[in-house]
Design a protein around this motif. Structure first.
Motif, PDB file in Angstrom:
ATOM      1  N   VAL A 120       0.828  -1.192   0.000  1.00  0.00           N
ATOM      2  CA  VAL A 120       0.000   0.000   0.000  1.00  0.00           C
ATOM      3  C   VAL A 120       0.875   1.259   0.000  1.00  0.00           C
ATOM      4  CG1 VAL A 120      -0.376   0.433   2.463  1.00  0.00           C
ATOM      5  CG2 VAL A 120      -2.238   0.767   0.854  1.00  0.00           C
ATOM      6  N   ASN A 121       2.103   1.122   0.477  1.00  0.00           N
ATOM      7  CA  ASN A 121       3.020   2.257   0.492  1.00  0.00           C
ATOM      8  C   ASN A 121       3.966   2.269  -0.706  1.00  0.00           C
ATOM      9  OD1 ASN A 121       2.202   3.518   2.930  1.00  0.00           O
ATOM     10  ND2 ASN A 121       3.209   1.883   4.079  1.00  0.00           N
ATOM     11  N   GLY A 122       3.809   1.323  -1.595  1.00  0.00           N
ATOM     12  CA  GLY A 122       4.682   1.263  -2.764  1.00  0.00           C
ATOM     13  C   GLY A 122       6.092   0.816  -2.442  1.00  0.00           C
ATOM     14  N   GLU A 123       6.243   0.082  -1.333  1.00  0.00           N
ATOM     15  CA  GLU A 123       7.585  -0.375  -0.962  1.00  0.00           C
ATOM     16  C   GLU A 123       7.835  -1.808  -1.408  1.00  0.00           C
ATOM     17  OE1 GLU A 123       7.813   0.412   3.214  1.00  0.00           O
ATOM     18  OE2 GLU A 123       7.660   2.570   2.875  1.00  0.00           O
ATOM     19  N   MET A 124       7.458  -2.109  -2.617  1.00  0.00           N
ATOM     20  CA  MET A 124       7.715  -3.421  -3.207  1.00  0.00           C
ATOM     21  C   MET A 124       7.645  -3.248  -4.714  1.00  0.00           C
ATOM     22  SD  MET A 124       4.503  -3.730  -4.382  1.00  0.00           S
ATOM     23  CE  MET A 124       3.930  -5.333  -4.846  1.00  0.00           C
ATOM     24  N   ASP A 125       8.065  -4.278  -5.450  1.00  0.00           N
ATOM     25  CA  ASP A 125       8.010  -4.184  -6.910  1.00  0.00           C
ATOM     26  C   ASP A 125       7.028  -5.172  -7.518  1.00  0.00           C
ATOM     27  OD1 ASP A 125      10.160  -2.186  -7.411  1.00  0.00           O
ATOM     28  OD2 ASP A 125      11.310  -3.672  -6.298  1.00  0.00           O
ATOM     29  N   VAL A 126       7.106  -6.418  -7.049  1.00  0.00           N
ATOM     30  CA  VAL A 126       6.225  -7.444  -7.612  1.00  0.00           C
ATOM     31  C   VAL A 126       5.485  -8.128  -6.469  1.00  0.00           C
ATOM     32  CG1 VAL A 126       6.115  -9.577  -8.962  1.00  0.00           C
ATOM     33  CG2 VAL A 126       7.864  -7.873  -9.486  1.00  0.00           C
ATOM     34  N   LEU A 127       4.194  -8.300  -6.644  1.00  0.00           N
ATOM     35  CA  LEU A 127       3.424  -9.067  -5.671  1.00  0.00           C
ATOM     36  C   LEU A 127       2.955 -10.350  -6.351  1.00  0.00           C
ATOM     37  CD1 LEU A 127       1.937  -9.357  -2.925  1.00  0.00           C
ATOM     38  CD2 LEU A 127      -0.005  -8.234  -3.986  1.00  0.00           C
ATOM     39  N   ILE A 128       3.291 -11.492  -5.727  1.00  0.00           N
ATOM     40  CA  ILE A 128       2.774 -12.774  -6.219  1.00  0.00           C
ATOM     41  C   ILE A 128       1.725 -13.224  -5.223  1.00  0.00           C
ATOM     42  CG2 ILE A 128       3.347 -15.144  -6.883  1.00  0.00           C
ATOM     43  CD1 ILE A 128       6.278 -14.289  -6.831  1.00  0.00           C
ATOM     44  N   GLY A 129       0.555 -13.562  -5.706  1.00  0.00           N
ATOM     45  CA  GLY A 129      -0.463 -13.956  -4.746  1.00  0.00           C
ATOM     46  C   GLY A 129      -1.501 -14.868  -5.345  1.00  0.00           C
ATOM     47  N   THR A 130      -2.352 -15.397  -4.475  1.00  0.00           N
ATOM     48  CA  THR A 130      -3.498 -16.169  -4.930  1.00  0.00           C
ATOM     49  C   THR A 130      -4.651 -15.186  -5.166  1.00  0.00           C
ATOM     50  OG1 THR A 130      -3.843 -16.590  -2.609  1.00  0.00           O
ATOM     51  CG2 THR A 130      -2.882 -18.373  -3.898  1.00  0.00           C
ATOM     52  N   ARG A 131      -5.825 -15.722  -5.501  1.00  0.00           N
ATOM     53  CA  ARG A 131      -6.908 -14.857  -5.997  1.00  0.00           C
ATOM     54  C   ARG A 131      -7.226 -13.645  -5.111  1.00  0.00           C
ATOM     55  NH1 ARG A 131     -10.638 -19.632  -4.549  1.00  0.00           N
ATOM     56  NH2 ARG A 131     -10.967 -19.183  -2.369  1.00  0.00           N
ATOM     57  N   SER A 132      -7.099 -13.784  -3.790  1.00  0.00           N
ATOM     58  CA  SER A 132      -7.511 -12.677  -2.924  1.00  0.00           C
ATOM     59  C   SER A 132      -6.637 -11.437  -3.142  1.00  0.00           C
ATOM     60  CB  SER A 132      -7.473 -13.097  -1.459  1.00  0.00           C
ATOM     61  OG  SER A 132      -6.177 -13.488  -1.112  1.00  0.00           O
ATOM     62  N   SER A 133      -5.468 -11.628  -3.725  1.00  0.00           N
ATOM     63  CA  SER A 133      -4.570 -10.482  -3.974  1.00  0.00           C
ATOM     64  C   SER A 133      -5.138  -9.511  -4.997  1.00  0.00           C
ATOM     65  CB  SER A 133      -3.207 -10.950  -4.473  1.00  0.00           C
ATOM     66  OG  SER A 133      -2.731 -11.967  -3.669  1.00  0.00           O
ATOM     67  N   ILE A 134      -6.139  -9.941  -5.752  1.00  0.00           N
ATOM     68  CA  ILE A 134      -6.733  -9.046  -6.737  1.00  0.00           C
ATOM     69  C   ILE A 134      -7.337  -7.824  -6.034  1.00  0.00           C
ATOM     70  CG2 ILE A 134      -9.071 -10.046  -6.815  1.00  0.00           C
ATOM     71  CD1 ILE A 134      -7.057  -8.774  -9.825  1.00  0.00           C
ATOM     72  N   TRP A 135      -7.616  -7.953  -4.749  1.00  0.00           N
ATOM     73  CA  TRP A 135      -8.231  -6.843  -3.992  1.00  0.00           C
ATOM     74  C   TRP A 135      -7.203  -5.908  -3.369  1.00  0.00           C
ATOM     75  CZ3 TRP A 135     -13.255  -6.535  -4.922  1.00  0.00           C
ATOM     76  CH2 TRP A 135     -13.939  -7.713  -5.265  1.00  0.00           C
ATOM     77  N   MET A 136      -5.939  -6.234  -3.462  1.00  0.00           N
ATOM     78  CA  MET A 136      -4.926  -5.447  -2.762  1.00  0.00           C
ATOM     79  C   MET A 136      -4.776  -4.052  -3.352  1.00  0.00           C
ATOM     80  SD  MET A 136      -3.844  -7.097  -0.270  1.00  0.00           S
ATOM     81  CE  MET A 136      -5.431  -7.888  -0.118  1.00  0.00           C
ATOM     82  N   PRO A 137      -4.853  -3.015  -2.508  1.00  0.00           N
ATOM     83  CA  PRO A 137      -4.710  -1.644  -3.011  1.00  0.00           C
ATOM     84  C   PRO A 137      -3.240  -1.274  -3.233  1.00  0.00           C
ATOM     85  CG  PRO A 137      -5.216  -1.629  -0.663  1.00  0.00           C
ATOM     86  CD  PRO A 137      -5.172  -3.071  -1.073  1.00  0.00           C
ATOM     87  N   ILE A 138      -2.648  -1.882  -4.233  1.00  0.00           N
ATOM     88  CA  ILE A 138      -1.218  -1.680  -4.504  1.00  0.00           C
ATOM     89  C   ILE A 138      -0.985  -0.280  -5.073  1.00  0.00           C
ATOM     90  CG2 ILE A 138       0.737  -2.516  -5.878  1.00  0.00           C
ATOM     91  CD1 ILE A 138      -0.825  -5.229  -6.019  1.00  0.00           C
ATOM     92  N   LYS A 139      -0.029   0.399  -4.510  1.00  0.00           N
ATOM     93  CA  LYS A 139       0.291   1.739  -5.004  1.00  0.00           C
ATOM     94  C   LYS A 139       1.089   1.627  -6.305  1.00  0.00           C
ATOM     95  CE  LYS A 139       2.207   6.052  -3.439  1.00  0.00           C
ATOM     96  NZ  LYS A 139       3.325   6.581  -2.675  1.00  0.00           N
ATOM     97  N   ASP A 140       0.759   2.498  -7.260  1.00  0.00           N
ATOM     98  CA  ASP A 140       1.469   2.541  -8.551  1.00  0.00           C
ATOM     99  C   ASP A 140       1.408   1.228  -9.321  1.00  0.00           C
ATOM    100  OD1 ASP A 140       2.243   5.181  -8.179  1.00  0.00           O
ATOM    101  OD2 ASP A 140       4.058   4.587  -7.097  1.00  0.00           O
ATOM    102  N   LEU A 141       0.328   0.526  -9.176  1.00  0.00           N
ATOM    103  CA  LEU A 141       0.172  -0.727  -9.922  1.00  0.00           C
ATOM    104  C   LEU A 141       0.013  -0.410 -11.403  1.00  0.00           C
ATOM    105  CD1 LEU A 141      -0.292  -3.826  -9.789  1.00  0.00           C
ATOM    106  CD2 LEU A 141      -2.735  -3.343  -9.606  1.00  0.00           C
ATOM    107  N   GLU A 142       0.725  -1.168 -12.255  1.00  0.00           N
ATOM    108  CA  GLU A 142       0.553  -0.892 -13.670  1.00  0.00           C
ATOM    109  C   GLU A 142       0.243  -2.138 -14.500  1.00  0.00           C
ATOM    110  OE1 GLU A 142       2.508   2.586 -15.019  1.00  0.00           O
ATOM    111  OE2 GLU A 142       2.932   1.673 -16.963  1.00  0.00           O
TER     112      GLU A 142
END
Ligand SMILES: Nc1ncnc2c1ncn2[C@@H]1O[C@H](COP(=O)(O)OP(=O)(O)OP(=O)(O)O)[C@@H](O)[C@H]1O
Ligand SMILES: [Zn+2]
Length: 759
Positions: A333-355
């Motif tokens: 949420v703070n944009g302190e990562m580059d890639v998120l790998i997740g299962t279906r629930s990750s589709i809801w994650m409010p990732i900052k600067d997602l492209e």
């Protein structure tokens, strides 16, 4: 006073609640309110346009100093609620980390000795001291208002104190004497993963936190601290083939519609992801990769790390420890990562600067969540793409027909990969179990000879055996005929207690046949066997070979699965017997033979998508064979003439799709029509029937054509009886559906275009 509409976290609430506050708040901030006499966290959704004419309660506490999500995320909540008929309170609950944790982690910090305690205490502990909770709240509020205490979010505190230290190898180890075993382990890890944070090393148990190894290695300058910003490196890039290159170029260039990356097994879809992701990551943008199962996250993680060693890759799934989950959530949420790998629930994650969002193995049913909150990840991602203007890629060797048709219609871009990298597709042989000589009733002689040959060559074999399902079908062992419904093109289910065959689509009953309706033979059987039996037979035939079993009975945890998977990758002859669990993602180089048992069981499963899922499943399992060098697939069946095998032999999923599309259109199933399934449950059989009629009438009153109630395949679960209502309709008003769902929220579950009616 300021007035706000709030969305509480959880509780299946469809509406917002108005609260007031002394201080202005921002949309997206989290607060704590007293809702129905319970402290609940809630999200500030918007400023109230008009103030309702009732007594309005005040917000109790403010959780976030600043909002963590933005206007797009708010729009995302609105749109998904509307489109997928999900209560808004459940959507925010999925987007944020567990709120009970939040409440638990809030501390009251004394600012003045007058308060009566001199160390910070947790909010929960404070409340526990009082019998009268509302008095406790009043008192606390007074303390806050008079600046005697302040609230602090413990997690936030923890995070700001945490400064990530990244380390990497400095030089090779010549001249550094006496390397311990632990040091060796760490050095190897750094060799593979490049620059890594200390947390990662501790959380992965490479080294214990208490160990002095890191200090020692620092002293000898074997490892050094690295500044992450300046060390972003990319390694292990590959030269793409022409078709891979073309897919990459197109996906990079066109962002207005989703892309379907349709590539045969082993065609290098993952390599394509990496090439599209690279320029985004270099610009500091974020990428979300969804995989169907937790068990696939470590493999994906390792592959990404190999290529993007110094980028921060995090995971998000239910198997993380609560603290790790929370930390990862704050990172994304703070944009302190580059890639998120997740299962279906990750589709809801409010990732900052997602492209970019990539949904890998998109054909997998696990992308449709059918419990608690019901949603199709593909649909959620489409909505998200629209709002946030993302690059969206669905990838599979056997795409879901729902998406394939969109690619064919031009609603998606279609990117095809038709060749495997350097090797060819495995040879597929279909074994006719009616004619072939058998060694036991499970195996043909040919199958055993092939297994023996592969083991003698020191290679591995997978024997795929369907799950021990609840479904039985009636089979003629003379001619291979399976009994089907006249109206629905699905196989009939054998109901023993009621002595009948039933179609689970239209509810039509049939008498138990005395003889085969096709050849007149009397050798009818209900069929079914599971992995255990196959394992026993294998042990008998090959007593000196290791036989591994993978199914829900023997694998109970993620760790079990990880351990077993690891054993697959050890060199040497092995037999792996498993259910669907072994079909995904395995890339074992000495796996040369895949045997598919009882393939008829899946194809005649009474489900509208059984043809599609069978083909997809078999092609995916088959795709594990011969990924390096040659490979072979043997399919045992009583119906070798079935067109499905012709398609599989030629690795031609398009043929399956073509045939299926025609059928679906004819019978009015998705993707040509909406399929809505309503599941009802009750301990009392009569009440259930009444309920079903009442709800059915509600739909009828809205002019919706509804069928049922019929018995689902499993009529009773955990002491509750079940009934289904079914709607097949091309255009349907979501508003109407929502009206009924809201009204009967406790009584019914509504599935919008479920991947199966076997729910
Ligand atoms: N252009 C390339 N250069 C070198 N290696 C490649 C290339 N393309 C693919 N490979 C290798 O081929 C193997 C299969 O590729 P990958 O795993 O990406 O396929 P996939 O399409 O994702 O497979 P599946 O759908 O079966 O999971 C991998 O080991 C990958 O590294
Ligand atoms: Zn029928």
């Amino acid at each position: 006073m300021y007035y706000y509409e709030l969305i509480p976290f959880g509780g299946r609430l469809y509406n917002t609640y108005t609260f007031k506050s002394n201080n202005p708040l921002a949309v997206g901030q989290r607060v704590i309110v007293n809702l129905r006499n319970k402290l609940t966290s809630a999200l500030v959704y918007k400023q109230s346009e008009e103030i309702p004419n009732v007594k309005i309660k005040e917000i109790e506490f403010i959780l976030d100093e600043k909002p963590l999500i933005d206007a797009n995320h708010i729009k995302f909540i609105e749109k998904t609620a509307e489109d997928l008929l999900i209560p808004i309170s459940e959507i925010v609950k999925m987007m944020f980390p567990s709120t009970s944790n939040d409440l638990f982690r809030i501390r009251i910090v004394p600012l003045n000795p007058m308060v009566g305690f001199d160390k910070p205490i947790f909010l929960n502990d404070y409340f526990r001291k009082f019998k009268n909770k509302s008095e406790a709240r009043k008192k606390l509020k007074n303390l806050i208002d008079s600046n005697l205490v302040e609230l602090e979010s413990y997690t936030k505190k923890q995070r700001t104190n945490k400064k990530s230290v990244y380390i990497g190898l400095n030089k090779n180890l010549d001249g550094v004497p006496n390397i311990s075993k632990t040091a060796d382990k760490l050095i190897n890890y750094l060799r593979i993963n490049g620059v890594v944070s200390l947390e990662e090393i501790y959380s992965k148990n490479i080294i214990k936190k208490s160990s002095s190894t890191i200090d020692t290695l620092f002293k000898h300058k074997v490892i050094v601290e690295k500044n992450l910003k300046n060390t972003k490196t990319i390694s292990n890039t590959v030269d793409l083939t022409d078709e891979q290159e073309k897919a990459v170029e197109n996906i990079k260039k066109f962002k207005d519609k989703p892309h379907l990356l349709y590539g045969v097994t082993g065609s290098g879809k993952t390599e394509v992801f990496f090439d599209i992701a690279q320029p985004l990551l270099e610009r500091g943008k974020k990428v979300l990769i969804l995989v169907p199962e937790i068990s696939l996250t470590p493999q994906m993680f390792t592959r990404i790390k190999k290529r993007f060693a110094s980028y921060k890759v995090i995971t998000y799934h239910s198997n993380l420890k609560p603290k790790e989950r929370l930390n990862n959530w704050y990172d994304l949420v703070n944009g302190e990562m580059d890639v998120l790998i997740g299962t279906r629930s990750s589709i809801w994650m409010p990732i900052k600067d997602l492209e970019m969002i990539i949904i890998d193995e998109q054909h997998d049913d696990s992308f449709y969540q059918d419990e608690q909150v019901i949603y199709d990840t593909m649909r959620v991602s489409e909505i998200r793409k629209e709002i946030e203007d993302l690059n969206l890629v669905f990838a599979s060797a056997t795409p879901r027909l729902n998406e394939l048709i969109k690619a064919k219609n031009g609603d998606y871009y279609l990117q095809k990969l038709e060749k495997r990298y350097l090797t060819k597709m495995p040879d597929v042989e279909v074994i006719d179990m009616k004619k072939e000589k058998k060694v036991s009733w499970l195996f043909s002689k040919k199958t055993l000879v092939n297994i023996k040959e592969i083991l003698d060559q020191q290679n591995k074999v997978i024997i795929f055996t369907p799950t021990r399902g609840h479904s039985n079908y009636v089979l003629c062992t003379d001619c291979g005929h399976v009994f089907k419904c006249d109206d629905c093109d699905v196989s009939l289910t054998y109901h023993k207690s009621e002595e009948k065959l039933e179609c689970h689509y239209c509810g039509k009953d049939y008498q138990i046949p005395q003889k085969c309706e096709k050849c007149g033979g009397y050798n009818l059987q209900t069929r079914g066997y599971g992995t255990e039996r196959v394992v026993n037979e294998m042990v008998k035939f090959f007593p000196s070979t290791e036989v591994l079993r993978v199914d829900r009975t023997v694998i109970n945890s993620f760790d079990d699965l990880k351990k077993t998977f690891k054993r697959f990758y050890d060199k040497g002859p092995k037999i792996i017997v498993g259910t669907k669990m072994i079909t995904k993602g395995l890339d074992i180089s000495d796996l040369k033979l895949v045997v598919i048992m009882d393939s008829d069981r899946y194809s005649y499963f009474p489900d509208y998508r059984s043809y599609e899922t069978t083909a997809s499943l078999i092609m995916q399992v088959a795709g594990r064979a011969g990924r390096k060098g040659s490979g072979k697939v043997l399919i045992q069946t009583f119906n070798p003439e079935d067109e499905i095998f012709h398609a599989i032999k030629n690795h031609d999923y398009n043929l399956i799709a073509k045939k299926e599309f025609a059928k679906r259109e004819k019978y009015g199933y998705p993707p040509f029509s909406n399929l809505i399934l309503i599941m009802l449950k009750d301990k009392d059989k009569n009440k259930l029937e009444q309920k079903a009629q009442i709800i059915k009438n509600e739909f009828k009153n809205l002019n919706i054509n509804i069928n049922g109630p019929i018995d689902p395949l499993i009529k009773k679960i955990k002491g509750e009886y079940r009934k289904q209502l079914i709607i097949k309709q091309k255009d349907i008003s979501k508003k109407d559906l929502l009206t009924i769902q809201k009204k009967y929220d406790n009584d019914m579950k509504l599935f919008l275009n479920p991947p199966t009616t076997f729910l």
